[in-house]
Scaffold this active site. Structure first.
Site, short mmCIF file in Angstrom:
data_model
loop_
_atom_site.label_atom_id
_atom_site.label_comp_id
_atom_site.label_asym_id
_atom_site.label_seq_id
_atom_site.Cartn_x
_atom_site.Cartn_y
_atom_site.Cartn_z
N ASN A 10 0.87 -1.19 0.00
CA ASN A 10 0.00 0.00 0.00
C ASN A 10 0.90 1.23 0.00
O ASN A 10 1.51 1.55 1.02
CB ASN A 10 -0.90 -0.03 1.25
CG ASN A 10 -1.72 1.22 1.41
OD1 ASN A 10 -1.84 2.03 0.48
ND2 ASN A 10 -2.31 1.40 2.58
N TRP A 11 0.97 1.88 -1.15
CA TRP A 11 1.87 3.04 -1.26
C TRP A 11 1.27 4.31 -0.65
O TRP A 11 1.96 5.32 -0.54
CB TRP A 11 2.21 3.30 -2.74
CG TRP A 11 3.14 2.29 -3.33
CD1 TRP A 11 3.71 1.21 -2.70
CD2 TRP A 11 3.64 2.26 -4.66
NE1 TRP A 11 4.52 0.52 -3.56
CE2 TRP A 11 4.50 1.15 -4.78
CE3 TRP A 11 3.44 3.07 -5.79
CZ2 TRP A 11 5.16 0.83 -5.97
CZ3 TRP A 11 4.09 2.76 -6.98
CH2 TRP A 11 4.95 1.64 -7.07
N LYS A 12 0.00 4.27 -0.32
CA LYS A 12 -0.69 5.45 0.24
C LYS A 12 -0.48 6.67 -0.66
O LYS A 12 -0.39 6.52 -1.87
CB LYS A 12 -0.21 5.70 1.68
CG LYS A 12 -0.23 4.45 2.54
CD LYS A 12 -0.03 4.72 3.99
CE LYS A 12 0.00 3.41 4.74
NZ LYS A 12 0.01 3.57 6.18
N HIS A 97 -9.54 0.82 5.02
CA HIS A 97 -8.26 1.08 5.70
C HIS A 97 -8.50 2.04 6.87
O HIS A 97 -9.32 2.95 6.78
CB HIS A 97 -7.25 1.68 4.70
CG HIS A 97 -5.85 1.68 5.26
ND1 HIS A 97 -5.42 2.64 6.14
CD2 HIS A 97 -4.81 0.84 5.06
CE1 HIS A 97 -4.17 2.37 6.47
NE2 HIS A 97 -3.77 1.28 5.84
N GLU A 99 -6.93 4.49 7.88
CA GLU A 99 -6.74 5.92 7.55
C GLU A 99 -7.99 6.48 6.85
O GLU A 99 -8.31 7.65 7.02
CB GLU A 99 -5.47 6.10 6.70
CG GLU A 99 -4.22 5.92 7.56
CD GLU A 99 -2.99 5.41 6.84
OE1 GLU A 99 -2.96 5.44 5.60
OE2 GLU A 99 -2.06 4.97 7.54
N GLU A 170 -5.20 -5.22 10.64
CA GLU A 170 -4.20 -4.18 10.85
C GLU A 170 -4.46 -3.47 12.18
O GLU A 170 -5.28 -2.53 12.23
CB GLU A 170 -4.27 -3.15 9.73
CG GLU A 170 -3.99 -3.74 8.36
CD GLU A 170 -3.39 -2.69 7.43
OE1 GLU A 170 -2.30 -2.94 6.92
OE2 GLU A 170 -4.00 -1.64 7.23
N GLY A 176 2.50 2.08 10.74
CA GLY A 176 3.44 3.20 10.59
C GLY A 176 4.14 3.60 11.87
O GLY A 176 4.74 4.67 11.95
N SER A 216 3.56 -2.37 10.30
CA SER A 216 5.02 -2.36 10.46
C SER A 216 5.69 -3.68 10.10
O SER A 216 6.63 -4.12 10.76
CB SER A 216 5.39 -1.94 11.89
OG SER A 216 4.94 -0.62 12.15
N GLY A 237 2.88 -1.29 4.28
CA GLY A 237 2.85 0.13 3.97
C GLY A 237 4.24 0.62 3.65
O GLY A 237 4.76 0.45 2.55
N GLY A 238 4.89 1.23 4.66
CA GLY A 238 6.20 1.87 4.47
C GLY A 238 7.22 1.03 3.71
O GLY A 238 7.87 1.53 2.78
C1 PEP Z 1 -0.74 0.06 6.19
O1 PEP Z 1 -0.98 1.25 6.25
O2 PEP Z 1 -1.54 -0.68 5.60
C2 PEP Z 1 0.46 -0.45 6.83
C3 PEP Z 1 0.47 -1.68 7.21
O3 PEP Z 1 1.49 0.45 7.02
P1 PEP Z 1 2.95 0.13 7.66
O4 PEP Z 1 3.45 -1.17 7.07
O5 PEP Z 1 3.78 1.29 7.27
O6 PEP Z 1 2.75 0.01 9.13
#
Ligand code: PEP
Length: 253
Positions: A10-12, A97, A99, A170, A176, A216, A237-238
């Site tokens: 997920n590049w957001k 999600h 967010e 999640e 994050g 994470s 994500g990241g």
């Molecule tokens: C996400 O936002 O779906 C996610 C899992 O982010 P991160 O891996 O950066 O925690």
């Protein structure tokens, strides 16, 4: 039950046209040299879906969107429908999600409509659920997750679920933040999610639904998380913004 794992990135709201196409192309080339077992899904921002598809052509990478509107079309300025995505074609969509729930006030009822819209367009769904830090600390985790599942999947035909639906667990406190659920915590929660799914649908259907962990996920924690019996992949994500980080996660399957 053998479920094919998924690693979804997920590049957001990150990348530009140039950096997005470069990143997906580098990932495609790196993956092409390996024997990759997992299904790989990359979710760039909307404007880069088609360019990323071209840049990763002849690879196993599938593309996903980060959200949809629940209506097919109409006066919804700035929104994108499942039908539009299906016409690209884009194979996956992330729905619910945390967010989106937080910044766009998406309720379980709205998410339920989005899931129905995606099912109608045959786009595969990554349906996100997860508890906050306070909810975990006050022992509310399982209540929160079962409500999100029951309300998010309300009125859906169980037989169409397995092929088109995946769940991403999640925990909000792990997104994050660098904090990650322990493999035992994650497995226990995934097992609870599968049991809840079997109550909503049937044991047979629940056994086929893939449940991804997100929060994470990094190269150094992926292997242990992904080796748990009810963890069928990861939503990253990241770390999905770097081939050097995403590749070892993919390879840890
Ligand atoms: C996400 O936002 O779906 C996610 C899992 O982010 P991160 O891996 O950066 O925690």
């Amino acid at each position: 039950m053998k479920r094919r794992p998924i690693i979804a990135g997920n590049w957001k709201m990150n990348t530009t046209l140039n950096s997005a196409t470069t990143l997906v192309n580098e990932l495609a080339q790196a993956i092409n040299k390996k024997h990759v077992q997992a299904e790989i899904v990359i979710c760039p921002p909307f404007p880069f879906l088609l360019p990323c598809q071209t840049a990763s052509a002849n690879s196993v990478i599938k593309l996903g969107a980060q959200d949809i509107h629940f209506e097919k079309n109409g006066a919804y300025t700035g929104d994108i429908s499942a039908e539009m995505l299906a016409s690209i074609p884009c194979q996956y969509v992330i729905i619910g999600h945390s967010e989106r729930r937080k910044y766009h006030h998406e309720t379980n009822a709205i998410i339920n409509k989005k899931i129905k819209a995606a099912l109608g367009s045959r786009i595969q769904i990554i349906f996100c659920i997860g508890e906050s830090n306070t909810e975990r600390e006050t022992g509310e985790t399982f209540n929160v997750l079962s409500t999100q599942l029951i309300e998010g999947l309300k009125g859906l035909e169980s037989q169409v679920l397995p092929t088109t639906l995946s769940i991403a667990y999640e925990p909000i406190w792990a997104i994050g933040t660098g904090k990650v659920a322990t493999p035992t915590q994650a497995q226990e929660t995934h097992e609870f999610i599968r049991t809840t799914l079997s109550n909503i649908t049937s044991t047979e259907v629940a056994d086929k639904i893939r449940i991804l962990y997100g929060g994470s996920v990094k190269p150094d924690n992926a292997k242990e998380l992904l080796s748990q019996p009810d963890i069928d992949g990861a939503l990253v994500g990241g770390a999905s913004l770097s081939v050097a980080q995403l590749l070892p996660i993919i390879e840890s399957i």
